[in-house]
Structures are given as structure tokens and as C-alpha cells.
Design a protein around this motif. Structure first.
Motif, PDB file in Angstrom:
ATOM      1  N   GLN A  25       2.784  11.575   5.754  1.00 13.38           N
ATOM      2  CA  GLN A  25       2.353  10.181   5.735  1.00 13.38           C
ATOM      3  C   GLN A  25       1.275   9.932   6.788  1.00 13.38           C
ATOM      4  O   GLN A  25       0.281   9.247   6.523  1.00 13.38           O
ATOM      5  CB  GLN A  25       3.558   9.259   5.991  1.00 13.38           C
ATOM      6  N   LYS A  26       1.471  10.496   7.967  1.00 11.59           N
ATOM      7  CA  LYS A  26       0.510  10.297   9.045  1.00 11.59           C
ATOM      8  C   LYS A  26      -0.837  10.945   8.712  1.00 11.59           C
ATOM      9  O   LYS A  26      -1.899  10.374   8.983  1.00 11.59           O
ATOM     10  CB  LYS A  26       1.060  10.873  10.356  1.00 11.59           C
ATOM     11  N   ALA A  31      -6.783   9.480   6.094  1.00  3.07           N
ATOM     12  CA  ALA A  31      -7.855   9.674   5.112  1.00  3.07           C
ATOM     13  C   ALA A  31      -7.936   8.529   4.104  1.00  3.07           C
ATOM     14  O   ALA A  31      -9.013   8.197   3.626  1.00  3.07           O
ATOM     15  CB  ALA A  31      -7.639  10.992   4.368  1.00  3.07           C
ATOM     16  N   VAL A  32      -6.789   7.936   3.767  1.00  4.78           N
ATOM     17  CA  VAL A  32      -6.736   6.860   2.773  1.00  4.78           C
ATOM     18  C   VAL A  32      -6.019   5.666   3.392  1.00  4.78           C
ATOM     19  O   VAL A  32      -4.791   5.629   3.424  1.00  4.78           O
ATOM     20  CB  VAL A  32      -5.982   7.314   1.500  1.00  4.78           C
ATOM     21  N   PRO A  33      -6.772   4.700   3.925  1.00  4.43           N
ATOM     22  CA  PRO A  33      -6.170   3.619   4.717  1.00  4.43           C
ATOM     23  C   PRO A  33      -5.473   2.556   3.876  1.00  4.43           C
ATOM     24  O   PRO A  33      -5.754   1.371   3.992  1.00  4.43           O
ATOM     25  CB  PRO A  33      -7.368   3.043   5.465  1.00  4.43           C
ATOM     26  N   ASN A  34      -4.578   2.959   3.007  1.00  2.00           N
ATOM     27  CA  ASN A  34      -3.833   2.004   2.202  1.00  2.00           C
ATOM     28  C   ASN A  34      -2.435   2.555   1.971  1.00  2.00           C
ATOM     29  O   ASN A  34      -2.235   3.460   1.158  1.00  2.00           O
ATOM     30  CB  ASN A  34      -4.533   1.747   0.863  1.00  2.00           C
ATOM     31  N   ALA A  35      -1.474   1.998   2.689  1.00  4.49           N
ATOM     32  CA  ALA A  35      -0.115   2.534   2.666  1.00  4.49           C
ATOM     33  C   ALA A  35       0.540   2.388   1.301  1.00  4.49           C
ATOM     34  O   ALA A  35       1.242   3.292   0.837  1.00  4.49           O
ATOM     35  CB  ALA A  35       0.727   1.831   3.730  1.00  4.49           C
ATOM     36  N   LEU A  88       2.771   4.873  11.522  1.00  2.00           N
ATOM     37  CA  LEU A  88       2.296   6.226  11.816  1.00  2.00           C
ATOM     38  C   LEU A  88       0.777   6.271  11.941  1.00  2.00           C
ATOM     39  O   LEU A  88       0.231   7.100  12.671  1.00  2.00           O
ATOM     40  CB  LEU A  88       2.762   7.184  10.724  1.00  2.00           C
ATOM     41  N   GLU A  89       0.083   5.385  11.226  1.00  2.00           N
ATOM     42  CA  GLU A  89      -1.371   5.328  11.328  1.00  2.00           C
ATOM     43  C   GLU A  89      -1.789   4.923  12.743  1.00  2.00           C
ATOM     44  O   GLU A  89      -2.751   5.459  13.297  1.00  2.00           O
ATOM     45  CB  GLU A  89      -1.929   4.322  10.323  1.00  2.00           C
ATOM     46  N   ARG A  90      -1.062   3.998  13.344  1.00  2.00           N
ATOM     47  CA  ARG A  90      -1.458   3.424  14.622  1.00  2.00           C
ATOM     48  C   ARG A  90      -0.761   4.066  15.818  1.00  2.00           C
ATOM     49  O   ARG A  90      -1.224   3.925  16.951  1.00  2.00           O
ATOM     50  CB  ARG A  90      -1.144   1.917  14.631  1.00  2.00           C
ATOM     51  N   GLY A  91       0.385   4.732  15.581  1.00  2.00           N
ATOM     52  CA  GLY A  91       1.173   5.223  16.701  1.00  2.00           C
ATOM     53  C   GLY A  91       1.436   6.712  16.652  1.00  2.00           C
ATOM     54  O   GLY A  91       0.949   7.431  15.781  1.00  2.00           O
ATOM     55  N   ASP A 154       1.914  -0.702  16.172  1.00  2.00           N
ATOM     56  CA  ASP A 154       2.694   0.430  15.676  1.00  2.00           C
ATOM     57  C   ASP A 154       4.190   0.218  15.904  1.00  2.00           C
ATOM     58  O   ASP A 154       5.009   0.532  15.027  1.00  2.00           O
ATOM     59  CB  ASP A 154       2.216   1.739  16.322  1.00  2.00           C
ATOM     60  N   ILE A 155       4.544  -0.358  17.061  1.00  2.00           N
ATOM     61  CA  ILE A 155       5.957  -0.623  17.354  1.00  2.00           C
ATOM     62  C   ILE A 155       6.494  -1.705  16.426  1.00  2.00           C
ATOM     63  O   ILE A 155       7.609  -1.601  15.893  1.00  2.00           O
ATOM     64  CB  ILE A 155       6.134  -1.036  18.824  1.00  2.00           C
TER      65      ILE A 155
END
Length: 294
Positions: A25-26, A31-35, A88-91, A154-155
């Protein structure tokens, strides 16, 4: 003999599948900024992979309320996975993993407020260990804990994911009681795909199309691994609950925080590991105490 072999095997699969799910996921969110798009393709691939097994789990005789609970599972699961991907993207993996130890704290707090349940000495000690461990983990990067850390996105996303997945677990348990493990697993995959797709379609214009993820030069291989890890984690969880009482199973699942810690250091070169190791050990020990002695 066979039972004694199956328990560590199933629990081990669940622990490692959960940790590597977070790794994929991280990597994908970078690469693809859309969860929601990532999770939609994950659920879709898993649903398609399970189609050959669908005839073995007939759905025609299930009560109508089964689909109501399946929808709730899909909503909670898609929201929880989306929040986890954004976290996970931010932290850091080594920081976000131990936060999962707060899940039994949420359950204990609900018992105090709604059921007037007084926690045991072991449960209280577990809460203290989780607070202490979180103090060390969340303050690892700056050398000490600061309350403004709790305002980091992220938190906040990680705690939102924790809340959603806790709800998903409750709804999934109801789903299993109305059907079987296999039927609940299939319904979970289908409902997750539907609600992730709905979320994707409602995104603002300019979002990346999910089809981009499966192009030859895209991330198809990693998405397949993501789907396999998610499927293994979900099915191993259900199987573990059949082999073990829920409390010791949940306690063993907390070991995934240790695996996340190692993966964060090894794959993403995360720093502040001494405080994180100490904090992770404390939070895992605290979660185990709450689960076993609540």
C-alpha cells in the motif's frame, strides 16, 4: 498434532500478510495518489480470483439481512483501507504499526462507558504500557513526545482507519454468524469493490482512472501481490478465530507491529529505531494484557 501445527501457521500467515499488505500500500500510494482507486482494484482482483469458488458457497438461502450487513462491511472496510493507505502515504510504517495496539483500548473504553465494565488490574496495566509505548514511538523523530504530533495527518488517518476496521470486525462477525466463513469472505470482497468504485466515481474531476493501474507499464504485479496479501490476511483471520478463542488470537495478531517495525527500517530506511523498538515492545505487551485480562 495437526491442530498444534495449524495454529502457528495460520497466525504467522496473518501477521506477515498484514505487514506486507501495508508495504505494498505504501509503495503504490507513492505512484498513484488515490487510495480508493488502489483499494478498488485490490478488491476487484480478489473478487475475480474467487469467482471459481463461488458455486461452493450458495447465497440463495441466506436471509435478506445478510446483504445489509455485507453493505456495512463494505463501507467500513473500504473507508478503513482508504484511511490506512493515506496514513502510509504521509507517515512511517514503523510509527503507524504500533498504533493498532490502541484497538483494544477503544474496546475497553466502550465497555466502561456503555456497559459499566470495570477493567481488571491486568487491563489497567496494559493501558499504561500502551500509553508509555506510544509516548516513545510518536516522539522518536523529535527525541521527545509533543502533543502536536497527534494533529499530524498520518496519525489522524491511522486512528480513523483503526476506528473503521474495528467497526468492520463487528459487522463481519455478524455476517459470519448469518452465513459461513467462505460466504462472508466473498461478500466482503464484492461489497468492498462496489463501495470503493462508488467512492472513486464521486471523486473530483482530474482523478486518475483505475484502468491506469493495470496497464502493462503500470503496477499490475504489485496490485496482484496486494490482493493476495489482503485475501490471505482476511481468510487467516477468520480461520484463526475458528482454531483459537478470540482473545488469544487478537493478542497474537499484535505481533504484526514488530514486523512493521523491521520492514520500516529495512525497506524504507526509517530512523529513530531505538525509541521505536522500545515503544513497540511496550504497546504490544500492553495490548496483550488488555486482551487477555480485560
Amino acid at each position: 498434532m495437526l491442530h498444534g501445527i495449524l495454529i502457528p501457521l495460520v497466525v504467522g500467515i496473518r501477521i506477515f500478510a498484514n505487514s506486507f499488505l501495508n508495504v505494498f500500500q505504501k509503495r503504490l500510494i507513492a505512484a498513484v495518489p488515490n487510495a480508493l482507486e488502489i483499494n478498488f482494484v485490490m478488491y476487484l482482483l480478489l473478487s475475480l480470483g474467487m469467482l471459481p469458488f463461488a458455486p461452493a458457497f450458495p447465497f440463495g438461502t441466506l436471509p435478506p439481512e445478510f446483504w445489509f450487513w455485507a453493505a456495512l462491511v463494505g463501507i467500513a472496510g473500504s473507508c478503513g483501507n482508504a484511511c490506512m493507505v493515506k496514513a502510509l502515504e504521509r507517515g512511517e510504517l514503523s510509527v503507524l504499526g504500533p498504533i493498532n495496539a490502541w484497538k483494544p483500548v477503544v474496546a475497553m473504553t466502550g465497555g466502561i462507558l456503555l456497559l459499566s465494565e470495570i477493567p481488571s488490574a491486568g487491563g489497567t496495566a496494559g493501558l499504561g504500557l500502551i500509553v508509555w509505548g506510544s509516548y516513545l514511538v510518536l516522539g522518536a523523530d523529535e527525541g521527545k513526545f509533543r502533543f502536536r504530533i497527534l494533529l499530524r495527518m498520518d496519525i489522524r488517518y491511522r486512528f480513523a482507519a483503526l476506528f473503521c476496521t474495528a467497526l468492520e470486525a463487528v459487522f463481519l462477525k455478524k455476517l459470519i454468524l448469518l452465513s459461513s466463513t467462505g460466504q462472508a469472505f466473498l461478500a466482503n470482497c464484492w461489497a468492498g469493490a462496489v463501495f470503493c468504485l462508488l467512492g472513486t466515481l464521486l471523486l473530483p474531476r482530474g482523478a486518475v482512472s483505475p484502468a491506469v493501474l493495470l496497464r502493462p507499464r503500470g503496477h499490475a504485479a504489485m496490485l496482484i501481490l496486494l490482493a493476495l496479501c489482503f485475501g490471505a490476511m482476511q481468510y487467516a483471520t477468520n480461520t484463526a478465530f475458528l482454531l483459537l478463542p478470540v482473545r488469544p488470537a487478537l493478542a497474537l495478531f499484535q505481533l504484526s507491529a514488530v514486523v512493521n517495525l523491521w520492514l520500516g527500517w529495512k525497506l524504507f530506511h526509517e530512523s529513530g529505531m531505538r525509541r521505536k523498538i522500545a515503544g513497540t515492545v511496550l504497546t504490544v505487551a500492553g495490548a496483550v494484557l488488555i486482551i487477555l485480562f480485560k
